[in-house]
Write a protein that holds these residues in place. Structure first.
Motif, PDB file in Angstrom:
ATOM      1  N   PRO A   2     -16.335 -16.637  13.356  1.00  0.00           N
ATOM      2  CA  PRO A   2     -17.228 -17.617  12.726  1.00  0.00           C
ATOM      3  C   PRO A   2     -16.469 -18.510  11.748  1.00  0.00           C
ATOM      4  N   LEU A   3     -16.879 -19.775  11.685  1.00  0.00           N
ATOM      5  CA  LEU A   3     -16.169 -20.762  10.883  1.00  0.00           C
ATOM      6  C   LEU A   3     -16.142 -20.408   9.402  1.00  0.00           C
ATOM      7  N   TRP A   4     -17.199 -19.747   8.911  1.00  0.00           N
ATOM      8  CA  TRP A   4     -17.272 -19.467   7.467  1.00  0.00           C
ATOM      9  C   TRP A   4     -16.189 -18.508   6.995  1.00  0.00           C
ATOM     10  N   ILE A   5     -15.625 -17.714   7.898  1.00  0.00           N
ATOM     11  CA  ILE A   5     -14.615 -16.729   7.496  1.00  0.00           C
ATOM     12  C   ILE A   5     -13.304 -17.398   7.080  1.00  0.00           C
ATOM     13  N   PRO A   6     -12.666 -18.229   7.938  1.00  0.00           N
ATOM     14  CA  PRO A   6     -11.435 -18.890   7.470  1.00  0.00           C
ATOM     15  C   PRO A   6     -11.687 -19.845   6.306  1.00  0.00           C
ATOM     16  N   ILE A   7     -12.869 -20.456   6.257  1.00  0.00           N
ATOM     17  CA  ILE A   7     -13.191 -21.338   5.136  1.00  0.00           C
ATOM     18  C   ILE A   7     -13.234 -20.541   3.835  1.00  0.00           C
ATOM     19  N   LEU A  51     -19.363 -38.693   0.168  1.00  0.00           N
ATOM     20  CA  LEU A  51     -19.501 -39.995   0.821  1.00  0.00           C
ATOM     21  C   LEU A  51     -18.700 -40.057   2.116  1.00  0.00           C
ATOM     22  N   ALA A  52     -17.499 -39.479   2.101  1.00  0.00           N
ATOM     23  CA  ALA A  52     -16.659 -39.495   3.299  1.00  0.00           C
ATOM     24  C   ALA A  52     -17.287 -38.689   4.426  1.00  0.00           C
ATOM     25  N   VAL A  53     -17.797 -37.503   4.093  1.00  0.00           N
ATOM     26  CA  VAL A  53     -18.412 -36.660   5.121  1.00  0.00           C
ATOM     27  C   VAL A  53     -19.684 -37.302   5.659  1.00  0.00           C
ATOM     28  N   SER A  54     -20.468 -37.920   4.784  1.00  0.00           N
ATOM     29  CA  SER A  54     -21.675 -38.608   5.249  1.00  0.00           C
ATOM     30  C   SER A  54     -21.318 -39.763   6.177  1.00  0.00           C
ATOM     31  N   GLY A  55     -20.244 -40.472   5.838  1.00  0.00           N
ATOM     32  CA  GLY A  55     -19.809 -41.559   6.702  1.00  0.00           C
ATOM     33  C   GLY A  55     -19.384 -41.075   8.080  1.00  0.00           C
ATOM     34  N   LEU A  56     -18.736 -39.921   8.112  1.00  0.00           N
ATOM     35  CA  LEU A  56     -18.267 -39.379   9.396  1.00  0.00           C
ATOM     36  C   LEU A  56     -19.397 -38.771  10.220  1.00  0.00           C
ATOM     37  N   THR A  57     -20.365 -38.148   9.551  1.00  0.00           N
ATOM     38  CA  THR A  57     -21.441 -37.452  10.268  1.00  0.00           C
ATOM     39  C   THR A  57     -22.688 -38.301  10.450  1.00  0.00           C
ATOM     40  N   GLY A 185     -29.579 -31.068   8.266  1.00  0.00           N
ATOM     41  CA  GLY A 185     -28.508 -32.034   8.477  1.00  0.00           C
ATOM     42  C   GLY A 185     -27.159 -31.356   8.629  1.00  0.00           C
ATOM     43  N   SER A 186     -26.108 -32.160   8.649  1.00  0.00           N
ATOM     44  CA  SER A 186     -24.745 -31.657   8.781  1.00  0.00           C
ATOM     45  C   SER A 186     -24.447 -30.623   7.701  1.00  0.00           C
ATOM     46  N   VAL A 187     -23.889 -29.500   8.117  1.00  0.00           N
ATOM     47  CA  VAL A 187     -23.524 -28.452   7.165  1.00  0.00           C
ATOM     48  C   VAL A 187     -22.542 -28.989   6.127  1.00  0.00           C
ATOM     49  N   PHE A 188     -21.564 -29.737   6.564  1.00  0.00           N
ATOM     50  CA  PHE A 188     -20.535 -30.242   5.659  1.00  0.00           C
ATOM     51  C   PHE A 188     -21.107 -31.290   4.704  1.00  0.00           C
ATOM     52  N   ALA A 189     -22.007 -32.128   5.202  1.00  0.00           N
ATOM     53  CA  ALA A 189     -22.618 -33.133   4.343  1.00  0.00           C
ATOM     54  C   ALA A 189     -23.550 -32.498   3.319  1.00  0.00           C
ATOM     55  N   ARG A 190     -24.350 -31.529   3.742  1.00  0.00           N
ATOM     56  CA  ARG A 190     -25.240 -30.847   2.797  1.00  0.00           C
ATOM     57  C   ARG A 190     -24.438 -30.151   1.707  1.00  0.00           C
ATOM     58  N   ALA A 191     -23.365 -29.471   2.112  1.00  0.00           N
ATOM     59  CA  ALA A 191     -22.506 -28.801   1.130  1.00  0.00           C
ATOM     60  C   ALA A 191     -21.861 -29.813   0.196  1.00  0.00           C
ATOM     61  N   GLY A 192     -21.414 -30.936   0.748  1.00  0.00           N
ATOM     62  CA  GLY A 192     -20.751 -31.958  -0.058  1.00  0.00           C
ATOM     63  C   GLY A 192     -21.674 -32.585  -1.091  1.00  0.00           C
ATOM     64  N   TRP A 193     -22.894 -32.913  -0.698  1.00  0.00           N
ATOM     65  CA  TRP A 193     -23.834 -33.533  -1.638  1.00  0.00           C
ATOM     66  C   TRP A 193     -24.319 -32.531  -2.683  1.00  0.00           C
ATOM     67  N   THR A 194     -24.464 -31.277  -2.284  1.00  0.00           N
ATOM     68  CA  THR A 194     -24.832 -30.255  -3.270  1.00  0.00           C
ATOM     69  C   THR A 194     -23.716 -30.098  -4.295  1.00  0.00           C
ATOM     70  N   VAL A 240     -15.369 -27.017  -2.193  1.00  0.00           N
ATOM     71  CA  VAL A 240     -15.777 -27.497  -0.867  1.00  0.00           C
ATOM     72  C   VAL A 240     -15.861 -26.320   0.100  1.00  0.00           C
ATOM     73  N   GLY A 241     -14.875 -25.434   0.015  1.00  0.00           N
ATOM     74  CA  GLY A 241     -14.895 -24.249   0.869  1.00  0.00           C
ATOM     75  C   GLY A 241     -16.062 -23.329   0.551  1.00  0.00           C
ATOM     76  N   TRP A 242     -16.275 -23.059  -0.759  1.00  0.00           N
ATOM     77  CA  TRP A 242     -17.369 -22.170  -1.147  1.00  0.00           C
ATOM     78  C   TRP A 242     -18.722 -22.733  -0.721  1.00  0.00           C
ATOM     79  N   PHE A 243     -18.975 -23.999  -1.010  1.00  0.00           N
ATOM     80  CA  PHE A 243     -20.278 -24.586  -0.705  1.00  0.00           C
ATOM     81  C   PHE A 243     -20.528 -24.633   0.795  1.00  0.00           C
ATOM     82  N   THR A 244     -19.486 -24.908   1.551  1.00  0.00           N
ATOM     83  CA  THR A 244     -19.646 -24.938   3.011  1.00  0.00           C
ATOM     84  C   THR A 244     -19.917 -23.542   3.545  1.00  0.00           C
ATOM     85  N   ALA A 245     -19.151 -22.557   3.080  1.00  0.00           N
ATOM     86  CA  ALA A 245     -19.353 -21.178   3.525  1.00  0.00           C
ATOM     87  C   ALA A 245     -20.735 -20.675   3.134  1.00  0.00           C
ATOM     88  N   LEU A 246     -21.178 -21.016   1.919  1.00  0.00           N
ATOM     89  CA  LEU A 246     -22.500 -20.568   1.456  1.00  0.00           C
ATOM     90  C   LEU A 246     -23.631 -21.244   2.224  1.00  0.00           C
TER      91      LEU A 246
END
Length: 299
Positions: A2-7, A51-57, A185-194, A240-246
């Protein structure tokens, strides 16, 4: 895997690096100033990431709920106090001791997540958490003059570390709750904005506190922008890693896996601060390693 492990593993390494850099700041700044340094320089980096992640996703939050605000307040304020407590622990004892006791966060996060989010661990998940905690306990026991190990609850380093662990547990669950409340929404975008919202809130709170209680610390912190900038860069990368994993996994399992940071902190204590490493700490590392393996299998 699962992606959350290496993150999570990457975040644990980066957080240890941030703690090392932040400990060096405590000699130049007060505990409050060092805590402020973590967030004031982190906010623009976190906002740029969001902003970067939102632009990409192509996804960005269009509205926030009361649940998001409530969980965000719980997470951001708890993390401020937890960071303060952890730095205070470093001021009273060895680097590894404060970090070790703050890792009681894993067990406490399981309890808080069950109460606030209704997330329950399986029997195997609890076993992994408890094995990891046994490793933490071995590494955290202080050695007495007679050669025996004892848990000294009168030691300020221990008490501050335990308090930091409790507050970090509330912070982790709060951030997970906030990110989940943003929808699908995107996991990475939600984590980034939080993360961006949390660092903005923390910057405002710490600026107000320092202006009230420690008037000279804001200017002193800003003058140390080179050292503080490194702390912020390492901190945002870890966050960024913690918020994405969480966002991807329950706080209890993420923080149980994050106990691998103790291995990093022990190596830092040994190689950088020249603090001796005992056989008991080696045994603790083995148990934490076993816990990590079990978590990976459970996941």
């Amino acid at each position: 895997m699962p992606l959350w492990i290496p993150i999570t593993l990457a975040a644990a390494f980066l957080q240890n690096l941030r703690s090392l850099l932040q400990k060096r700041l405590t000699g130049k700044l007060s505990t409050g100033g060092a805590t402020f340094a973590r967030c004031v320089f982190a906010f623009p980096l976190a906002l740029a990431y969001a902003l970067a992640v939102s632009g990409l996703t192509g996804w960005a939050p269009d509205a926030v709920s009361g649940g998001f605000v409530g969980f965000l307040l719980m997470g951001a304020l708890s993390q401020i106090l937890a960071t303060y407590a952890l730095l205070a622990s470093f001021g009273h004892g060895a680097f590894a001791i404060g970090t070790a006791y703050s890792k009681t966060e894993a067990v406490q996060a399981a309890i808080v997540a069950a109460v606030l989010l209704g997330e329950l661990l399986s029997a195997w998940g609890w076993l992994a958490v408890l094995i990891g905690m046994a490793g933490v306990a071995l590494m955290a026991f202080k050695r007495r003059e007679d050669g025996l190990a004892a848990l000294n609850l009168r030691d300020k380093a221990v008490l501050w570390g335990l308090f930091a662990g409790a507050l970090f547990a509330f912070a982790s669950v709060g951030y997970r709750g906030a990110s989940l409340s943003l929808g699908d929404g995107s996991v990475f975008a939600r984590a980034g904005w939080t993360l961006a919202a949390a660092t903005a809130l923390q910057t405002l709170v710490m600026a107000a506190y320092l202006r009230w209680r420690e008037p000279g610390q804001i200017g002193k912190t800003l003058s140390l922008w080179r050292e503080s900038g490194l702390v912020a860069l390492a901190g945002v990368s870890a966050s960024v890693g913690w918020f994405t994993a969480l966002t991807l996994q329950t706080a209890a399992l993420v923080k149980a896996l994050a106990q691998v940071e103790l291995i990093f902190s022990t190596l830092t204590s040994w190689l950088y601060f020249k603090e001796p490493v005992s056989l008991r700490e080696v045994a603790g590392i083995v148990l934490i390693g076993l816990s990590v393996v079990l978590i990976v299998l459970v996941a």
